[in-house]
Design an enzyme around this catalytic site. Structure first.
Site, PDB file in Angstrom:
ATOM      1  N   ALA A 124      49.971 100.224  66.599  1.00  0.00           N
ATOM      2  CA  ALA A 124      49.740  99.066  65.728  1.00  0.00           C
ATOM      3  C   ALA A 124      49.092  99.626  64.456  1.00  0.00           C
ATOM      4  O   ALA A 124      47.884  99.725  64.362  1.00  0.00           O
ATOM      5  CB  ALA A 124      48.845  98.057  66.429  1.00  0.00           C
ATOM      6  N   ALA A 125      49.921 100.006  63.513  1.00  0.00           N
ATOM      7  CA  ALA A 125      49.476 100.979  62.511  1.00  0.00           C
ATOM      8  C   ALA A 125      49.017 100.429  61.157  1.00  0.00           C
ATOM      9  O   ALA A 125      48.213 101.079  60.480  1.00  0.00           O
ATOM     10  CB  ALA A 125      50.585 102.001  62.274  1.00  0.00           C
ATOM     11  N   PRO A 127      47.141  98.617  58.091  1.00  0.00           N
ATOM     12  CA  PRO A 127      47.666  99.221  56.853  1.00  0.00           C
ATOM     13  C   PRO A 127      47.679 100.749  56.841  1.00  0.00           C
ATOM     14  O   PRO A 127      48.100 101.331  55.855  1.00  0.00           O
ATOM     15  CB  PRO A 127      46.703  98.696  55.779  1.00  0.00           C
ATOM     16  CG  PRO A 127      45.405  98.535  56.519  1.00  0.00           C
ATOM     17  CD  PRO A 127      45.768  98.115  57.913  1.00  0.00           C
ATOM     18  N   GLY A 128      47.242 101.395  57.895  1.00  0.00           N
ATOM     19  CA  GLY A 128      47.447 102.838  57.939  1.00  0.00           C
ATOM     20  C   GLY A 128      46.216 103.703  57.829  1.00  0.00           C
ATOM     21  O   GLY A 128      46.324 104.918  57.653  1.00  0.00           O
ATOM     22  N   SER A 129      45.014 103.104  57.953  1.00  0.00           N
ATOM     23  CA  SER A 129      43.824 103.956  57.830  1.00  0.00           C
ATOM     24  C   SER A 129      43.819 105.003  58.942  1.00  0.00           C
ATOM     25  O   SER A 129      43.572 106.189  58.692  1.00  0.00           O
ATOM     26  CB  SER A 129      42.548 103.117  57.849  1.00  0.00           C
ATOM     27  OG  SER A 129      42.424 102.435  59.070  1.00  0.00           O
ATOM     28  N   LYS A 130      44.153 104.561  60.164  1.00  0.00           N
ATOM     29  CA  LYS A 130      44.100 105.520  61.276  1.00  0.00           C
ATOM     30  C   LYS A 130      45.360 106.376  61.319  1.00  0.00           C
ATOM     31  O   LYS A 130      45.305 107.533  61.725  1.00  0.00           O
ATOM     32  CB  LYS A 130      43.846 104.783  62.594  1.00  0.00           C
ATOM     33  CG  LYS A 130      42.510 104.043  62.554  1.00  0.00           C
ATOM     34  CD  LYS A 130      42.234 103.272  63.804  1.00  0.00           C
ATOM     35  CE  LYS A 130      41.082 102.302  63.604  1.00  0.00           C
ATOM     36  NZ  LYS A 130      41.434 101.111  62.776  1.00  0.00           N
ATOM     37  N   GLU A 148      54.512  99.209  63.380  1.00  0.00           N
ATOM     38  CA  GLU A 148      53.828  97.976  62.970  1.00  0.00           C
ATOM     39  C   GLU A 148      54.784  96.814  63.188  1.00  0.00           C
ATOM     40  O   GLU A 148      55.927  96.855  62.765  1.00  0.00           O
ATOM     41  CB  GLU A 148      53.389  98.079  61.498  1.00  0.00           C
ATOM     42  CG  GLU A 148      52.880  96.786  60.886  1.00  0.00           C
ATOM     43  CD  GLU A 148      51.741  96.119  61.658  1.00  0.00           C
ATOM     44  OE1 GLU A 148      50.795  96.820  62.074  1.00  0.00           O
ATOM     45  OE2 GLU A 148      51.818  94.897  61.866  1.00  0.00           O
ATOM     46  N   ASP A 175      57.561  94.856  68.223  1.00  0.00           N
ATOM     47  CA  ASP A 175      56.486  94.478  69.124  1.00  0.00           C
ATOM     48  C   ASP A 175      56.266  95.725  69.996  1.00  0.00           C
ATOM     49  O   ASP A 175      57.198  96.201  70.662  1.00  0.00           O
ATOM     50  CB  ASP A 175      56.947  93.285  69.979  1.00  0.00           C
ATOM     51  CG  ASP A 175      55.853  92.809  70.914  1.00  0.00           C
ATOM     52  OD1 ASP A 175      55.068  93.651  71.391  1.00  0.00           O
ATOM     53  OD2 ASP A 175      55.788  91.597  71.172  1.00  0.00           O
ATOM     54  N   CYS A 246      38.499  95.788  66.934  1.00  0.00           N
ATOM     55  CA  CYS A 246      37.308  95.452  66.159  1.00  0.00           C
ATOM     56  C   CYS A 246      36.764  94.118  66.671  1.00  0.00           C
ATOM     57  O   CYS A 246      36.270  93.292  65.913  1.00  0.00           O
ATOM     58  CB  CYS A 246      37.579  95.452  64.657  1.00  0.00           C
ATOM     59  SG  CYS A 246      38.973  94.455  64.169  1.00  0.00           S
TER      60      CYS A 246
HETATM   61  C1  LIG Z   1      43.757  96.117  64.080  1.00  0.00           C
HETATM   62  S1  LIG Z   1      45.198  96.033  63.179  1.00  0.00           S
HETATM   63  C2  LIG Z   1      45.656  97.719  62.983  1.00  0.00           C
HETATM   64  C3  LIG Z   1      44.864  98.470  61.950  1.00  0.00           C
HETATM   65  C4  LIG Z   1      45.402  99.861  61.750  1.00  0.00           C
HETATM   66  N1  LIG Z   1      45.458 100.596  62.985  1.00  0.00           N
HETATM   67  C5  LIG Z   1      44.560 100.652  60.752  1.00  0.00           C
HETATM   68  O1  LIG Z   1      43.713 101.401  61.160  1.00  0.00           O
HETATM   69  O2  LIG Z   1      44.804 100.528  59.546  1.00  0.00           O
HETATM   70  C6  LIG Z   1      46.353  95.514  64.363  1.00  0.00           C
HETATM   71  C7  LIG Z   1      47.798  95.487  63.880  1.00  0.00           C
HETATM   72  O3  LIG Z   1      48.638  95.140  64.976  1.00  0.00           O
HETATM   73  C8  LIG Z   1      49.735  94.424  64.488  1.00  0.00           C
HETATM   74  N2  LIG Z   1      50.343  93.740  65.658  1.00  0.00           N
HETATM   75  C9  LIG Z   1      50.172  92.485  66.084  1.00  0.00           C
HETATM   76  N3  LIG Z   1      50.887  92.272  67.204  1.00  0.00           N
HETATM   77  C10 LIG Z   1      51.506  93.434  67.500  1.00  0.00           C
HETATM   78  C11 LIG Z   1      52.394  93.850  68.517  1.00  0.00           C
HETATM   79  N4  LIG Z   1      52.764  93.018  69.494  1.00  0.00           N
HETATM   80  N5  LIG Z   1      52.864  95.115  68.481  1.00  0.00           N
HETATM   81  C12 LIG Z   1      52.484  95.955  67.512  1.00  0.00           C
HETATM   82  N6  LIG Z   1      51.644  95.629  66.515  1.00  0.00           N
HETATM   83  C13 LIG Z   1      51.168  94.385  66.511  1.00  0.00           C
HETATM   84  C14 LIG Z   1      49.123  93.525  63.439  1.00  0.00           C
HETATM   85  O4  LIG Z   1      50.106  93.089  62.531  1.00  0.00           O
HETATM   86  C15 LIG Z   1      48.099  94.466  62.800  1.00  0.00           C
HETATM   87  O5  LIG Z   1      48.664  95.116  61.704  1.00  0.00           O
END
Ligand SMILES: C[S@@+](CC[C@H](N)C(=O)[O-])C[C@H]1O[C@@H](n2cnc3c(N)ncnc32)[C@H](O)[C@@H]1O
Length: 473
Positions: A124-125, A127-130, A148, A175, A246
């Site tokens: 779940a990437a 905006p890409g910080s990790k 994503e 997903d 978070c």
């Molecule tokens: C906590 S954020 C990720 C932040 C990201 N890892 C970063 O460090 O920048 C969670 C992400 O999961 C995405 N998301 C939601 N449901 C999902 C799914 N079923 N499968 C994959 N990603 C999903 C959301 O759109 C969101 O971008």
């Protein structure tokens, strides 16, 4: 003090029910109401920490090291004229503005990695910080699959990957429940930074808790459980999985980790994070997870759990229908022609672990470690586009500048005014020089793009999505 932070009473009573004995509610509430300290992570794909510290000192940015990330710093900078995100250093990809506690999950994933990981999945990437942190920890080697689900967030993920000079990523847009069935036991390491209620983010977003309810937390937890099962299937035996959110509620955290153990039994080993950094024990739970409250390290709230997979799992069966793969590998002759021209025109050598592929007249560089997954899964974007081929040769692309060139290449050095013009997508006329053909442009020693000489003008080659139009440095 943020007096307008919204903390529903039901949420506060819930927190009270699981707050560890050594913490108290007054500190919790007052930490939630304090604005966050700003933090950044140095992007070591572009600059060493030492060089960055020198540059920061010249700009009078005060940096304080973050104990759990060698490249992370709290930063004190005067942003009254130029916000950090609009500085040339940021636009050149030298750093990423990232909340301190959000640096913990990749640090945990790479903590006991004594060799390098060949294949990593960031489920779940955006905006890409990790993603960009992991790519830096991989040194741009191996392959990093960045997935994503939300289509609207894919663009910003790609822009960050591009800005940071990452070239070992293959992106997908699913997903993430699909991974366990589609790519079973493919990855050495997986990060599931799960979608969550965001309970830990009120210091950044005072309205984060506007729609909070215990039942919505339980609903999200169901998705998180599905996702962690999928992650576990996609992990190789011997591999490492980090689950993070978070959020603060155990429903989304400890319970999800225990669900993994209940589902896969002895195949799951909890890995203690109590020694991840000095004082990690302040946030460590009995199981060895990190449960970070906003007052613990004066950061956002976060939860991080790490697991090893010690036995194989039986993945769900899926029927794959992939369609035609639109790329073909370059022949040996075509490959060596690209290598020769790239060397001659820009003095660039390709990295060792890469292959070149063609789609119509476009030439792409894929990480070699991606190859076992081609034909198994549909990616939305793989590696970097390096050239468009035309009758007379190659038109080299921007990512050659951001992901293949280092600060030793020969480049036209721009002054501040010209660099600003460059980032705004305009052509520049560096004083007193002219040239022919394609040319790198740099600012303060860092390559920021690829242009083309037209007499004494360098034609701007910045991709449209990276052009900025206001309030630059
Ligand atoms: C906590 S954020 C990720 C932040 C990201 N890892 C970063 O460090 O920048 C969670 C992400 O999961 C995405 N998301 C939601 N449901 C999902 C799914 N079923 N499968 C994959 N990603 C999903 C959301 O759109 C969101 O971008």
């Amino acid at each position: 003090m943020h007096s307008n932070v919204y903390l529903p009473t039901e949420f506060l009573s819930h927190v009270e029910s699981f707050l560890p004995d050594e913490l108290n509610m007054e500190d919790f509430i007052s930490a939630c109401q304090r604005p966050l300290r700003k933090s950044i992570r140095v992007n070591t794909l572009k600059v060493t920490v030492e060089d960055f510290q020198r540059q920061a000192a010249q700009k009078q940015w005060q940096l304080t090291p973050i104990p759990w990330c060698e490249e992370g710093f709290w930063i004190d900078a005067d942003e009254s004229r130029v916000p950090l995100g609009n500085t040339a250093e940021h636009m050149a990809g030298l750093f990423y503005i990232q909340e301190a506690s959000s640096m913990l999950p990749p640090s945990a994933l790479f903590d006991d990695c004594d060799t390098s990981y060949e294949a990593v999945l960031d489920m779940a990437a955006a905006p890409g910080s990790k993603t960009t942190q992991i790519a830096a920890l991989m040194g741009n080697n191996g392959v990093l699959v960045a997935n994503e689900y939300a289509a609207s967030r894919v663009k910003v993920l790609h822009a960050n990957i591009e800005r940071c000079g990452v070239r070992n990523v293959a992106m997908s847009n699913y997903d993430a429940r699909v991974f366990g069935g589609w790519l079973p036991e493919q990855f050495d390491a997986i990060l599931l930074d799960a979608p969550c209620s965001g309970e830990g983010t009120v210091r950044k977003d005072p309205d984060a808790m506007k729609n909070w309810s215990l039942s919505s937390t339980q609903e999200i937890a169901q998705t998180q459980k599905d996702l962690i099962e999928s992650a576990f299937h996609a992990l190789k035996v011997g591999g490492s999985l980090v689950y993070s959110t978070c959020a603060l509620s155990p429903e989304e955290n400890q319970n999800v980790a225990h669900h993994l153990k209940e589902t896969f039994g002895d195949a799951v080993e909890f890995v203690s994070l109590s020694n991840l950094f000095p004082q990690a024990d302040k946030a460590t739970t009995a199981e060895g997870f990190l449960h970070v409250f906003p007052q613990t390290y004066d950061s956002e709230g976060f939860f991080i759990a790490k697991f090893h997979k010690v036995a194989s799992s039986t993945p769900p069966t899926v029927k794959k229908r992939l369609g035609k793969f639109p790329f073909s590998p370059l022949s040996r002759k075509e490959f060596s022609d690209v290598v020769t021209h790239l060397k001659q025109s820009l003095a660039i050598t390709l990295p060792d672990e890469c292959t070149l592929w063609k789609r119509d007249s476009d030439i792409w560089l894929f990480p070699t470690a991606l190859e076992p997954m081609l034909g198994q899964f549909r990616f939305s974007r793989m590696g970097i586009k390096i050239a468009e081929q035309h009758k007379k040769g190659y038109r080299w692309q921007h990512q050659v500048a951001t992901a293949l060139a280092d600060s030793n290449v020969s480049a036209v050095s721009l002054n501040t005014d010209d660099a600003r013009e460059w980032f705004m997508g305009r052509d520049v006329r560096p004083e007193g020089i002219s040239g022919k053909g394609e040319v790198f442009v740099s600012y303060k020693g860092f390559v920021i793009g690829l242009g083309k000489w037209v007499g004494n003008r360098v034609k701007n080659g910045l991709p449209r999505e990276l052009v900025r139009d206001k309030n630059l440095f």
